[in-house]
Write a protein that holds these residues in place. Structure first.
Motif, PDB file in Angstrom:
ATOM      1  N   SER B 147      24.477   1.021  14.943  1.00 48.03           N
ATOM      2  CA  SER B 147      25.782   1.272  15.585  1.00 48.03           C
ATOM      3  C   SER B 147      25.566   1.927  16.948  1.00 48.03           C
ATOM      4  O   SER B 147      26.334   1.685  17.883  1.00 48.03           O
ATOM      5  N   PHE B 148      24.522   2.736  17.098  1.00 55.16           N
ATOM      6  CA  PHE B 148      24.222   3.339  18.410  1.00 55.16           C
ATOM      7  C   PHE B 148      23.751   2.257  19.398  1.00 55.16           C
ATOM      8  O   PHE B 148      24.220   2.198  20.538  1.00 55.16           O
ATOM      9  N   THR B 149      22.849   1.386  18.943  1.00 49.72           N
ATOM     10  CA  THR B 149      22.326   0.353  19.850  1.00 49.72           C
ATOM     11  C   THR B 149      23.431  -0.628  20.249  1.00 49.72           C
ATOM     12  O   THR B 149      23.490  -1.032  21.406  1.00 49.72           O
ATOM     13  N   SER B 150      24.320  -0.945  19.298  1.00 49.43           N
ATOM     14  CA  SER B 150      25.318  -1.954  19.670  1.00 49.43           C
ATOM     15  C   SER B 150      26.337  -1.399  20.665  1.00 49.43           C
ATOM     16  O   SER B 150      26.838  -2.134  21.502  1.00 49.43           O
ATOM     17  N   SER B 151      26.609  -0.075  20.621  1.00 42.89           N
ATOM     18  CA  SER B 151      27.550   0.448  21.617  1.00 42.89           C
ATOM     19  C   SER B 151      26.919   0.470  23.012  1.00 42.89           C
ATOM     20  O   SER B 151      27.617   0.597  24.011  1.00 42.89           O
ATOM     21  N   LEU B 152      25.603   0.327  23.089  1.00 45.10           N
ATOM     22  CA  LEU B 152      24.928   0.247  24.398  1.00 45.10           C
ATOM     23  C   LEU B 152      24.483  -1.189  24.695  1.00 45.10           C
ATOM     24  O   LEU B 152      23.754  -1.424  25.653  1.00 45.10           O
ATOM     25  N   SER B 153      24.881  -2.124  23.845  1.00 47.68           N
ATOM     26  CA  SER B 153      24.456  -3.532  23.970  1.00 47.68           C
ATOM     27  C   SER B 153      22.944  -3.671  24.022  1.00 47.68           C
ATOM     28  O   SER B 153      22.405  -4.451  24.795  1.00 47.68           O
ATOM     29  N   VAL B 154      22.277  -2.869  23.210  1.00 45.64           N
ATOM     30  CA  VAL B 154      20.818  -2.963  23.137  1.00 45.64           C
ATOM     31  C   VAL B 154      20.447  -4.037  22.113  1.00 45.64           C
ATOM     32  O   VAL B 154      20.923  -4.008  20.978  1.00 45.64           O
ATOM     33  N   PHE B 155      19.596  -4.961  22.548  1.00 42.50           N
ATOM     34  CA  PHE B 155      19.145  -6.036  21.666  1.00 42.50           C
ATOM     35  C   PHE B 155      17.790  -5.638  21.071  1.00 42.50           C
ATOM     36  O   PHE B 155      16.952  -5.065  21.762  1.00 42.50           O
ATOM     37  N   TYR B 156      17.590  -5.896  19.802  1.00 39.66           N
ATOM     38  CA  TYR B 156      16.234  -5.777  19.254  1.00 39.66           C
ATOM     39  C   TYR B 156      16.020  -6.742  18.108  1.00 39.66           C
ATOM     40  O   TYR B 156      16.955  -7.119  17.412  1.00 39.66           O
ATOM     41  N   GLN B 157      14.783  -7.153  17.972  1.00 40.03           N
ATOM     42  CA  GLN B 157      14.470  -8.210  17.015  1.00 40.03           C
ATOM     43  C   GLN B 157      13.086  -7.924  16.428  1.00 40.03           C
ATOM     44  O   GLN B 157      12.125  -7.686  17.181  1.00 40.03           O
ATOM     45  N   ARG B 158      13.006  -7.910  15.114  1.00 39.80           N
ATOM     46  CA  ARG B 158      11.716  -7.654  14.463  1.00 39.80           C
ATOM     47  C   ARG B 158      10.882  -8.927  14.471  1.00 39.80           C
ATOM     48  O   ARG B 158      11.370 -10.000  14.114  1.00 39.80           O
ATOM     49  N   ILE B 159       9.631  -8.803  14.890  1.00 42.83           N
ATOM     50  CA  ILE B 159       8.739  -9.953  14.935  1.00 42.83           C
ATOM     51  C   ILE B 159       7.627  -9.712  13.911  1.00 42.83           C
ATOM     52  O   ILE B 159       6.789  -8.813  14.096  1.00 42.83           O
ATOM     53  N   ASN B 160       7.635 -10.471  12.836  1.00 38.69           N
ATOM     54  CA  ASN B 160       6.611 -10.285  11.802  1.00 38.69           C
ATOM     55  C   ASN B 160       5.285 -10.897  12.231  1.00 38.69           C
ATOM     56  O   ASN B 160       5.257 -11.945  12.856  1.00 38.69           O
ATOM     57  N   LYS B 161       4.193 -10.185  11.914  1.00 46.24           N
ATOM     58  CA  LYS B 161       2.850 -10.683  12.239  1.00 46.24           C
ATOM     59  C   LYS B 161       2.091 -10.842  10.920  1.00 46.24           C
ATOM     60  O   LYS B 161       2.604 -10.500   9.862  1.00 46.24           O
ATOM     61  N   GLU B 162       0.856 -11.308  11.028  1.00 43.84           N
ATOM     62  CA  GLU B 162       0.036 -11.444   9.817  1.00 43.84           C
ATOM     63  C   GLU B 162      -0.029 -10.097   9.093  1.00 43.84           C
ATOM     64  O   GLU B 162       0.124  -9.996   7.896  1.00 43.84           O
ATOM     65  N   GLU B 163      -0.280  -9.051   9.894  1.00 41.67           N
ATOM     66  CA  GLU B 163      -0.270  -7.697   9.337  1.00 41.67           C
ATOM     67  C   GLU B 163       0.735  -6.876  10.114  1.00 41.67           C
ATOM     68  O   GLU B 163       0.615  -6.738  11.326  1.00 41.67           O
ATOM     69  N   GLY B 164       1.745  -6.371   9.432  1.00 37.32           N
ATOM     70  CA  GLY B 164       2.733  -5.525  10.103  1.00 37.32           C
ATOM     71  C   GLY B 164       3.737  -6.300  10.925  1.00 37.32           C
ATOM     72  O   GLY B 164       3.932  -7.496  10.729  1.00 37.32           O
ATOM     73  N   TYR B 165       4.371  -5.618  11.832  1.00 41.90           N
ATOM     74  CA  TYR B 165       5.415  -6.236  12.648  1.00 41.90           C
ATOM     75  C   TYR B 165       5.597  -5.452  13.946  1.00 41.90           C
ATOM     76  O   TYR B 165       5.228  -4.288  14.043  1.00 41.90           O
ATOM     77  N   ASP B 166       6.157  -6.124  14.946  1.00 37.38           N
ATOM     78  CA  ASP B 166       6.507  -5.506  16.227  1.00 37.38           C
ATOM     79  C   ASP B 166       7.984  -5.748  16.488  1.00 37.38           C
ATOM     80  O   ASP B 166       8.661  -6.398  15.693  1.00 37.38           O
ATOM     81  N   PHE B 167       8.458  -5.253  17.607  1.00 34.61           N
ATOM     82  CA  PHE B 167       9.840  -5.500  18.011  1.00 34.61           C
ATOM     83  C   PHE B 167       9.897  -6.014  19.441  1.00 34.61           C
ATOM     84  O   PHE B 167       9.177  -5.501  20.299  1.00 34.61           O
ATOM     85  N   ASN B 168      10.731  -7.005  19.667  1.00 36.35           N
ATOM     86  CA  ASN B 168      11.167  -7.316  21.021  1.00 36.35           C
ATOM     87  C   ASN B 168      12.439  -6.513  21.206  1.00 36.35           C
ATOM     88  O   ASN B 168      13.277  -6.475  20.293  1.00 36.35           O
ATOM     89  N   HIS B 169      12.586  -5.858  22.334  1.00 40.32           N
ATOM     90  CA  HIS B 169      13.807  -5.052  22.497  1.00 40.32           C
ATOM     91  C   HIS B 169      14.181  -4.866  23.957  1.00 40.32           C
ATOM     92  O   HIS B 169      13.344  -5.017  24.846  1.00 40.32           O
ATOM     93  N   THR B 170      15.446  -4.506  24.172  1.00 36.97           N
ATOM     94  CA  THR B 170      15.933  -4.215  25.518  1.00 36.97           C
ATOM     95  C   THR B 170      15.042  -3.148  26.139  1.00 36.97           C
ATOM     96  O   THR B 170      14.768  -2.113  25.524  1.00 36.97           O
ATOM     97  N   ALA B 171      14.595  -3.424  27.362  1.00 36.16           N
ATOM     98  CA  ALA B 171      13.636  -2.523  27.994  1.00 36.16           C
ATOM     99  C   ALA B 171      14.305  -1.352  28.712  1.00 36.16           C
ATOM    100  O   ALA B 171      13.664  -0.325  28.943  1.00 36.16           O
ATOM    101  N   SER B 172      15.613  -1.496  29.038  1.00 35.33           N
ATOM    102  CA  SER B 172      16.272  -0.505  29.913  1.00 35.33           C
ATOM    103  C   SER B 172      16.215   0.922  29.373  1.00 35.33           C
ATOM    104  O   SER B 172      16.150   1.135  28.161  1.00 35.33           O
ATOM    105  N   ILE B 173      16.274   1.875  30.315  1.00 31.51           N
ATOM    106  CA  ILE B 173      16.498   3.266  29.925  1.00 31.51           C
ATOM    107  C   ILE B 173      17.931   3.618  30.324  1.00 31.51           C
ATOM    108  O   ILE B 173      18.459   3.111  31.309  1.00 31.51           O
TER     109      ILE B 173
END
Lengths: 150, 207
Positions: B147-173
């Motif tokens: 709910s905090f990210t959506s009020s700032l229109s911050v996008f994020y997406q979990r990217i699964n890897k063979e081991e673990g996962y990373d995120f693509n996300h809005t870079a802005s500060i």
């Protein structure tokens, strides 16, 4: 008190100058460092400069280390305002050129440390590269620093 | 009075009220705001939805926490070894320069994790404490972070890897003013010098 706090810094600087530079005929590795991280960290990042001093393109195929289970080359970049990371399988370095692996760009992902990685430690890097269809190996060291050379 | 006349009068009244609102807001629209090299100052500071998160000391972090001083918020996760420590390092350097140039400024920095599964308050304490102990590390439930990210229109997406996962996300500060309103956004990919200059522009003009 003052000299106590300065000594490790001097030592780290000397170690980094001595171990941070390795060359092997056509490929040089300079300013190699690994960013130190808090205890229990599973992933570290590493930075260095590859210098291809030959007249052929060189491809970095694989990297290994006795300090980590796995090393990959990754690229961080911002596309349409989104921060993204991509694995690079073959890193190509053009003839007579330098390629910088630096914070926020191309970097090493060093995963699953086999031992404690602390500031001032040296991390072995074994670089497998292809030069004129021959696979060659270069061994280098990266110094563990909180903030690197830049 | 005929129906037609009533509609006509209502139309006129509506027009007058529209003009009144327009002229009332004209000064703020015409007011020249300085421009930033690394981002944008909002035309009007924006209120954001209510949110409820916790910091690394298990203290509440909500809309009230943004009030009183200037706050810089960025998003990331502690398993990100490259961009997150680099941004923390840049913001710590900027904070030092601002402290020197504008000593009376209350300037706070906050990392909000996008990975509450792995980033507990304890893990954030360990991580933030290592890189910059003056920074706040914030986590919460998945829903509250969203709910905090959506009020700032911050996008994020979990990217699964063979081991673990990373995120693509809005870079802005995101820069919040003393009233807890969203004031500006910047891109952390710029150099420490460029970012510092823009922070100085904001803090020097809008204290």
């Amino acid at each position: 008190m003052r000299s106590k706090s300065i000594k490790p810094l001097v030592l780290i600087t000397l170690l980094s100058i001595f171990f941070g530079q390795k060359s092997f005929a056509e490929l040089e590795v300079n300013n190699a460092w690994v960013r130190s991280a808090p205890p229990n960290s599973k992933v570290f990042s590493g930075y260095l400069r590859f210098k291809n001093v030959s007249a052929n393109e060189i491809t970095i195929n694989k990297m290994k280390s006795n300090a980590f289970d796995q090393i990959e080359i990754h690229s961080s970049f911002i596309e349409d305002g989104i921060s993204t990371m991509r694995k690079i399988d073959n890193l190509r370095i053009s003839e007579n050129s330098e390629m910088k692996l630096e914070p926020g760009g191309y970097h090493l992902m060093l995963m699953s440390p086999k031992k404690d990685i602390k500031e001032g430690n040296l991390v072995e890097l074994i670089i497998y590269y292809e030069d004129e269809d021959r696979i060659k190996i270069l061994r280098s060291d990266a110094v563990v620093l909180r903030n690197g050379y830049e | 009075m005929s129906k037609r006349n009533i509609i006509f009068i209502l139309f006129i009244l509506f027009g007058i009220s529209g003009l009144f609102t327009y002229f009332q807001s004209l000064p703020s629209l015409l007011e020249k705001k300085p421009t930033l090299a690394t981002g944008k100052i909002l035309v009007r500071p924006m209120e954001i939805d209510q949110f409820e998160l916790i910091d690394q000391n298990n203290a509440a972090f909500n809309n009230k926490s943004l009030e009183g001083g200037w706050t810089v918020v960025f998003f990331g996760y502690t398993n990100c070894p490259d961009v997150c420590p680099t941004t923390i390092y840049k913001l710590a350097e900027i904070k030092n320069v601002i402290k020197e140039k504008l000593p009376s400024t209350d300037f706070n920095t906050v990392l909000v994790t996008l990975d509450p599964d792995r980033d507990s308050a304890k893990r954030l304490d360990e991580y933030i404490g290592y890189f910059d102990e003056t920074m706040l590390g914030v986590t919460g439930t998945y829903e509250n972070i969203q709910s905090f990210t959506s009020s700032l229109s911050v996008f994020y997406q979990r990217i699964n890897k063979e081991e673990g996962y990373d995120f693509n996300h809005t870079a802005s500060i995101f820069i919040f003013d003393k009233n807890g309103l969203l004031f500006a956004t910047m891109s952390p990919a710029n150099t420490i010098g460029e970012l510092t200059e823009d922070f100085y522009t904001i803090l020097n003009n809008f204290q």
